[in-house]
Write a protein that holds these residues in place. Structure first.
Motif, mmCIF file in Angstrom:
data_model
loop_
_atom_site.group_PDB
_atom_site.id
_atom_site.type_symbol
_atom_site.label_atom_id
_atom_site.label_comp_id
_atom_site.label_asym_id
_atom_site.label_seq_id
_atom_site.Cartn_x
_atom_site.Cartn_y
_atom_site.Cartn_z
ATOM 1 N N THR A 146 0.842 -1.190 0.000
ATOM 2 C CA THR A 146 0.000 0.000 0.000
ATOM 3 C C THR A 146 0.879 1.243 0.000
ATOM 4 O OG1 THR A 146 -0.221 0.011 2.409
ATOM 5 C CG2 THR A 146 -1.979 -1.040 1.177
ATOM 6 N N ILE A 147 0.411 2.255 -0.718
ATOM 7 C CA ILE A 147 1.038 3.573 -0.738
ATOM 8 C C ILE A 147 0.067 4.490 -0.005
ATOM 9 C CG2 ILE A 147 1.892 5.455 -2.188
ATOM 10 C CD1 ILE A 147 2.160 3.320 -4.470
ATOM 11 N N ILE A 148 0.526 5.095 1.068
ATOM 12 C CA ILE A 148 -0.367 5.932 1.883
ATOM 13 C C ILE A 148 -0.749 7.184 1.098
ATOM 14 C CG2 ILE A 148 -0.563 7.298 3.998
ATOM 15 C CD1 ILE A 148 1.278 5.268 5.352
ATOM 16 N N ASP A 149 -2.046 7.377 0.942
ATOM 17 C CA ASP A 149 -2.582 8.508 0.180
ATOM 18 C C ASP A 149 -3.091 9.560 1.159
ATOM 19 O OD1 ASP A 149 -3.733 10.232 -1.592
ATOM 20 O OD2 ASP A 149 -5.423 8.932 -2.096
ATOM 21 N N TYR A 150 -2.347 10.662 1.260
ATOM 22 C CA TYR A 150 -2.822 11.748 2.130
ATOM 23 C C TYR A 150 -2.680 13.084 1.413
ATOM 24 C CZ TYR A 150 2.148 12.438 3.309
ATOM 25 O OH TYR A 150 3.503 12.658 3.241
ATOM 26 N N GLY A 151 -2.683 13.012 0.087
ATOM 27 C CA GLY A 151 -2.664 14.227 -0.717
ATOM 28 C C GLY A 151 -1.325 14.935 -0.724
ATOM 29 N N GLY A 158 1.166 -1.176 -6.484
ATOM 30 C CA GLY A 158 0.939 -0.503 -5.209
ATOM 31 C C GLY A 158 -0.483 0.017 -5.150
ATOM 32 N N ILE A 159 -1.179 -0.265 -4.049
ATOM 33 C CA ILE A 159 -2.556 0.209 -3.870
ATOM 34 C C ILE A 159 -2.491 1.553 -3.148
ATOM 35 C CG2 ILE A 159 -4.793 -0.275 -2.798
ATOM 36 C CD1 ILE A 159 -3.709 -3.273 -2.650
ATOM 37 N N LEU A 160 -3.035 2.571 -3.787
ATOM 38 C CA LEU A 160 -3.052 3.913 -3.204
ATOM 39 C C LEU A 160 -4.281 4.031 -2.306
ATOM 40 C CD1 LEU A 160 -1.764 6.709 -3.236
ATOM 41 C CD2 LEU A 160 -3.175 7.247 -5.213
#
Length: 193
Positions: free
Chosen positions: A4-9, A27-29
């Protein structure tokens, strides 16, 4: 393997996804806590300004989640800096994973440091098969000084931590996804941890 790729903008997400694809992975965003917690590997990217990035993490509760993760976590650039105790950028309290503060380069040098620089004194499986003094791509105005968590060093005005490690947490100041074959090897080593 679930990555996973942490998506926080706050990220340079696409180039990380492309780099993983070149290695044969996806990679899952996501900013979903369950998705992140259940991943085999977690990538915590970051491009931007520390205080606004930390606000985004707090808004999603990720500031509470990230320090509790048990699998290998890789912070990249601002991601690594946010894993430290504090950053001078925006007077930002960090996640406190790495026991060091992030400070700004002085005005004696061109800021940001932008371009290719060497890493050396490599001390981690993250750098398996990599010689010291390889060039990697960096763009940053703030840095983590040398500390007991330092696993690689770069010199720009002063020696600083170009990589940190504590337990299952790894951080790199450089952008492996933009650093050619050496960067890809570092990503591959992370995925093999």
């Amino acid at each position: 393997m679930k990555i996973t790729i942490i998506d926080y903008g706050a990220g340079n997400i696409q180039s990380i996804q492309f780099a993983l694809n070149r290695l044969g992975f996806e990679g899952i965003l996501t900013n979903n806590a369950d998705e992140i917690s259940s991943a085999d590997k977690v990538i915590f990217p970051g491009v931007g300004e520390a205080s606004s990035a930390m606000k985004k993490l707090k808004n999603t509760g990720l500031d509470e989640l990230i320090p509790t993760l048990k699998q290998p976590v890789l912070g990249i650039c601002l991601g690594m800096q946010l894993m430290c105790n504090h950053s001078e950028e925006g007077n930002t309290k960090g996640l406190g994973i790495f026991d060091t503060d992030v400070i700004r380069f002085s005005n004696e040098v061109k800021v940001p440091q932008m371009g290719w620089n060497t890493i050396y004194n490599l001390q981690s499986p993250l750098f398996q098969g990599i010689n010291g003094n390889e060039y990697l791509y960096l763009v940053h105005s703030f840095y983590a000084p040398l500390s007991e968590n330092t696993i690689a060093i770069t010199n720009y005005e002063t020696e600083y931590s170009s990589a940190l490690q504590r337990y299952n947490f790894y951080g790199v100041q450089f952008h492996p996804e933009k650093s050619g074959i050496i960067g890809e090897q570092i990503l591959k080593n992370f995925l093999n941890l």
